[in-house]
Enzyme design. Structure first.
Site, PDB file in Angstrom:
ATOM      1  N   GLU A  26     -11.182  -0.264  11.402  1.00  0.00           N
ATOM      2  CA  GLU A  26     -10.652  -0.201  12.768  1.00  0.00           C
ATOM      3  C   GLU A  26     -11.212   0.972  13.575  1.00  0.00           C
ATOM      4  OE1 GLU A  26      -8.068  -2.837  10.582  1.00  0.00           O
ATOM      5  OE2 GLU A  26      -8.537  -0.744  10.159  1.00  0.00           O
ATOM      6  N   CYS A  69     -12.900   3.370   7.833  1.00  0.00           N
ATOM      7  CA  CYS A  69     -11.844   2.390   8.069  1.00  0.00           C
ATOM      8  C   CYS A  69     -12.391   1.435   9.112  1.00  0.00           C
ATOM      9  CB  CYS A  69     -10.569   3.070   8.560  1.00  0.00           C
ATOM     10  SG  CYS A  69      -9.307   1.910   9.109  1.00  0.00           S
ATOM     11  N   THR A 109     -12.094  -4.811   4.828  1.00  0.00           N
ATOM     12  CA  THR A 109     -11.372  -3.545   4.952  1.00  0.00           C
ATOM     13  C   THR A 109     -11.930  -2.593   3.914  1.00  0.00           C
ATOM     14  OG1 THR A 109      -9.271  -2.503   4.252  1.00  0.00           O
ATOM     15  CG2 THR A 109      -9.580  -4.788   3.678  1.00  0.00           C
ATOM     16  N   GLN A 128       0.826  -1.208   0.000  1.00  0.00           N
ATOM     17  CA  GLN A 128       0.000   0.000   0.000  1.00  0.00           C
ATOM     18  C   GLN A 128       0.860   1.258   0.000  1.00  0.00           C
ATOM     19  OE1 GLN A 128      -2.252  -0.583   3.610  1.00  0.00           O
ATOM     20  NE2 GLN A 128      -4.043  -1.397   2.537  1.00  0.00           N
ATOM     21  N   THR A 142     -10.115   0.140   2.678  1.00  0.00           N
ATOM     22  CA  THR A 142      -9.045   0.557   1.772  1.00  0.00           C
ATOM     23  C   THR A 142      -8.855  -0.412   0.614  1.00  0.00           C
ATOM     24  OG1 THR A 142      -7.863   1.743   3.519  1.00  0.00           O
ATOM     25  CG2 THR A 142      -6.574   1.057   1.606  1.00  0.00           C
TER      26      THR A 142
END
Length: 231
Positions: free
Chosen positions: A200, A198, A83, A52, A85
């Site tokens: 998280e 995101c 996820t 990434q 992303t």
């Protein structure tokens, strides 16, 4: 019930939340001893994060496609990329498999539109906030106007995700920084909601911290995946 294949480990902190949510939602809907039928591929996140930050999305895509093939061969009837992303590569993964991929941005956008929110803040990794694969999908397909922090804000949000949340570290001062950033965006950018873009971020903040609608993409995505599994 269909078997879901999870592309996880990016990071495992949020994948563990996905596992719990998927099973809880199935139990809520079916009752008794029911739980989700799941296959999990869990990456070594360091190998993904390195690609990434190096801009090697082709290399990251090759890893995801190989894992997706493995899950489909093992019997997965639908795929979940755990996820936000890595949905940059969702089209690449979908093109390589014959089962549906449940897209996190579509599930989130539907929830945002249903709530009557038009101009949500988007807190996420730098990749998700700065590139167009996510913001563009929200705008082009759903008519939303996502707003991201300025450079300093994006740097702060990204740093907390990778240096803290992905490593299981939850700090009160980081939570305060996120809350302050949303207050600034409300004042300066007139946002009317918040997308926790995101997976998280749900470890750090939530609806209880704000009086505008908050969209937990991890929870929303898990719900959409169960919708598909039970369809």
């Amino acid at each position: 019930m269909k078997t879901l294949g999870l592309l996880g480990g990016m990071s495992w902190e949020s994948t563990a939340i996905y596992y719990r949510l998927l099973n809880e939602i199935v139990r809520e809907r079916l009752g008794g001893l029911h739980s989700a039928k799941l296959l999990l591929w869990s990456f070594d996140f360091a190998e993904i994060a390195e690609r990434q930050h190096a801009g090697d999305w082709d290399g990251a895509g090759a890893l995801l496609v190989a894992a997706a093939h493995g899950l489909e061969a093992a019997g997965a009837e639908g795929l979940v990329i755990c996820t936000n992303t890595m949905h940059k590569l969702a089209d690449t993964v979908q093109a390589a498999i014959s089962v549906p991929l449940i897209h996190i941005a579509d599930a989130t956008a539907r929830a945002v539109v249903e709530a009557g929110v038009r101009r949500p803040a988007l807190l996420a990794t730098r990749f998700t906030m700065e590139q167009d694969f996510y913001k563009g999908r929200l705008a082009d397909k759903y008519g939303l106007q996502p707003v991201v922090p300025d450079q300093a804000g994006r740097d702060m949000v990204h740093r907390v995700i990778y240096d803290e949340l992905c490593q299981g570290i939850v700090k009160a001062d980081s939570k305060a920084a996120y809350v302050d950033e949303i207050a600034r965006l409300r004042r300066d950018e007139k946002i009317d909601g918040l997308i926790m873009g995101c997976t998280e971020i749900t470890m750090l903040i939530g609806q209880a911290d704000f009086d505008i609608p908050v969209f937990d993409t991890t929870l929303i995505h898990a719900g959409a995946a169960v919708d598909y599994a039970l369809s």
